[in-house]
Design an enzyme around this catalytic site. Structure first.
Site, PDB file in Angstrom:
ATOM      1  NE  ARG A  36      -3.590  -2.728   2.360  1.00 15.38           N
ATOM      2  CZ  ARG A  36      -2.739  -3.979   2.209  1.00 15.38           C
ATOM      3  NH1 ARG A  36      -1.921  -3.997   2.602  1.00 15.38           N
ATOM      4  NH2 ARG A  36      -4.055  -4.973   2.471  1.00 15.38           N
ATOM      5  CG  HIS A  66       1.397  -9.452  -7.076  1.00 18.78           C
ATOM      6  ND1 HIS A  66       1.252  -8.102  -7.763  1.00 18.78           N
ATOM      7  CD2 HIS A  66       0.936 -10.560  -7.202  1.00 18.78           C
ATOM      8  CE1 HIS A  66       0.260  -8.320  -7.743  1.00 18.78           C
ATOM      9  NE2 HIS A  66      -0.364  -9.063  -7.884  1.00 18.78           N
ATOM     10  CE1 TYR A  69      -2.454  -5.952  -3.781  1.00 16.50           C
ATOM     11  CE2 TYR A  69      -2.708  -4.194  -1.281  1.00 16.50           C
ATOM     12  CZ  TYR A  69      -2.526  -5.469  -2.057  1.00 16.50           C
ATOM     13  OH  TYR A  69      -2.724  -7.031  -1.364  1.00 16.50           O
ATOM     14  CG  HIS A 106      -1.900  -6.438 -11.230  1.00 16.56           C
ATOM     15  ND1 HIS A 106      -2.948  -6.300 -10.665  1.00 16.56           N
ATOM     16  CD2 HIS A 106      -1.410  -8.075 -11.433  1.00 16.56           C
ATOM     17  CE1 HIS A 106      -3.110  -7.032  -9.656  1.00 16.56           C
ATOM     18  NE2 HIS A 106      -2.511  -8.063  -9.997  1.00 16.56           N
ATOM     19  CD  GLU A 142      -1.983 -11.502 -11.674  1.00 18.69           C
ATOM     20  OE1 GLU A 142      -1.196 -11.117 -10.744  1.00 18.69           O
ATOM     21  OE2 GLU A 142      -3.030 -12.235 -11.128  1.00 18.69           O
ATOM     22  CG  ASP A 176      -5.383 -14.779 -10.462  1.00 17.71           C
ATOM     23  OD1 ASP A 176      -6.077 -15.509 -10.344  1.00 17.71           O
ATOM     24  OD2 ASP A 176      -4.271 -14.407  -9.540  1.00 17.71           O
ATOM     25  CG  HIS A 179      -6.804 -12.129 -12.859  1.00 18.64           C
ATOM     26  ND1 HIS A 179      -6.168 -11.648 -12.294  1.00 18.64           N
ATOM     27  CD2 HIS A 179      -7.286 -12.166 -10.984  1.00 18.64           C
ATOM     28  CE1 HIS A 179      -5.420 -11.764 -11.163  1.00 18.64           C
ATOM     29  NE2 HIS A 179      -7.045 -11.508 -10.321  1.00 18.64           N
ATOM     30  CG  HIS A 213      -0.969 -15.554  -9.645  1.00 14.51           C
ATOM     31  ND1 HIS A 213      -1.488 -14.125  -9.711  1.00 14.51           N
ATOM     32  CD2 HIS A 213       0.337 -15.450  -9.473  1.00 14.51           C
ATOM     33  CE1 HIS A 213       0.127 -14.060  -9.040  1.00 14.51           C
ATOM     34  NE2 HIS A 213       0.960 -14.331  -8.645  1.00 14.51           N
ATOM     35  CG  ASP A 226      -9.462  -9.361  -9.411  1.00 11.05           C
ATOM     36  OD1 ASP A 226      -9.164  -9.906  -9.119  1.00 11.05           O
ATOM     37  OD2 ASP A 226      -8.084  -8.685  -9.381  1.00 11.05           O
ATOM     38  CG  HIS A 228      -8.083 -13.733  -5.880  1.00 11.07           C
ATOM     39  ND1 HIS A 228      -7.026 -13.667  -5.747  1.00 11.07           N
ATOM     40  CD2 HIS A 228      -8.194 -13.284  -6.967  1.00 11.07           C
ATOM     41  CE1 HIS A 228      -6.503 -12.898  -6.616  1.00 11.07           C
ATOM     42  NE2 HIS A 228      -7.737 -12.617  -7.253  1.00 11.07           N
ATOM     43  CD  GLU A 258      -2.379 -13.497  -6.599  1.00  7.33           C
ATOM     44  OE1 GLU A 258      -3.202 -13.856  -6.835  1.00  7.33           O
ATOM     45  OE2 GLU A 258      -1.058 -12.884  -6.134  1.00  7.33           O
TER      46      GLU A 258
HETATM   47 ZN    ZN Z   1      -6.808 -10.898  -8.660  1.00  7.36          ZN
HETATM   48 MN    MN Z   2      -2.313 -10.474  -8.825  1.00  9.43          MN
HETATM   49 MN    MN Z   3      -3.415 -13.106  -9.176  1.00 10.73          MN
END
Ligand code: ZN
Ligand code: MN
Ligand code: MN
Length: 280
Positions: A36, A66, A69, A106, A142, A176, A179, A213, A226, A228, A258
């Protein structure tokens, strides 16, 4: 089977390795810093060495990091874009120090500027960062979940970015599963998995796939959501995961979950489920 989870670096980064070992992971994923915000403290050589030492002692061969964000390498806003390229460059350096060879990013959102613009910005961002940092870290694009203005939800978009990459030997793809389904790629049974991966191979090439993923999806096929879900408890289901993880193009790849931690399950239960679905 290279299977693990996204583990926390809380406390100090080497503790991530302990957490991965504790879960019985044979690979794992981390954020190299608090994901963050834009700011972070420089990674000290001492911290990196501690991580490397534990990584080696535990017998790990591969791990992934990864991106945080906030970066959006497809952003048409110059300030955000520049900061995102800086972040990507910094993460490449941090991964190099840690000996983490795979960096998942991403592709991001073009924010309405159009997919062509997004593709060209993202490719530029990757090219710029890779040019600046000379190490063996792979940037893995990704696939996105089909959200509005997302860049890289379709295999065609990822292929278009890859076509603009100047160092193809340093850029690959991370798929992923959540996704994929959300973006409209069916993987709910053997036939669907075959078809989706054949499409990936035709447009991108399975040799570019370097990591996976594993997340089930709360949203339906093509929902663009999105969200999970625990393995087997979402719209992909046990049948889909069994078909996916045992596919010849997937089964030897590093796979990381994840998934959420809540009343319905946690990393332990999700990893146990996947081990059960994997046929040796
Ligand atoms: Zn995701
Ligand atoms: Mn991701
Ligand atoms: Mn992912």
């Amino acid at each position: 089977m290279l299977l693990g989870a996204h583990v926390s670096i809380s406390g100090s980064i080497d503790l991530a390795v302990d957490r991965a070992v504790e879960l019985g992971c044979t690979t794992f994923q981390i954020f190299t810093r608090n994901p963050r915000g834009w700011s972070y403290t420089k990674l000290k050589q001492q911290e990196a060495n501690q991580f490397r030492e534990k990584f080696r002692k535990a017998g790990y061969s591969v791990a992934m990091a990864h991106m945080p964000y906030l970066p959006n390498i497809a952003s048409p806003k110059k300030i955000v874009y520049d900061k995102s390229v800086k972040s990507l460059t910094a993460e490449l350096e941090r991964c190099g120090l840690l000996g983490v060879d795979l960096l998942v990013v991403h592709i991001g959102s073009h924010l309405g500027a159009g997919i062509e613009k997004g593709i060209s910005l993202a490719a530029n961002a990757v090219n710029t960062s890779i040019e600046k940092v000379e190490n063996k870290v792979y940037v893995l694009l990704e696939n996105m979940a089909g959200q509005k203005n997302s860049c890289g939800s379709r295999f065609e978009d990822i292929a278009a970015i890859l076509a603009k990459i100047e160092h193809p030997d340093r850029v690959g793809v991370c798929l992923d599963t959540c996704h994929l389904l959300a973006a409209g790629y069916d993987i709910r049974n053997t036939e669907a998995v075959e078809k989706t991966l054949a499409e990936f191979d035709r447009l991108i090439g399975l040799e570019r796939l370097k990591a996976v993923h594993l997340n089930d999806s709360k949203g339906e096929l093509g929902s663009g959501l999105d969200r999970h879900e625990h393995i087997g408890m979402g719209k992909i289901g046990d049948t889909g995961f069994k078909a996916f993880i045992n596919h010849r193009a997937i089964r030897d790849k590093p796979m990381v979950i994840e998934t959420p931690e809540d009343k319905a399950g946690n990393y332990q239960t999700d990893l146990a489920k996947l081990r059960k679905l994997y046929t040796s």
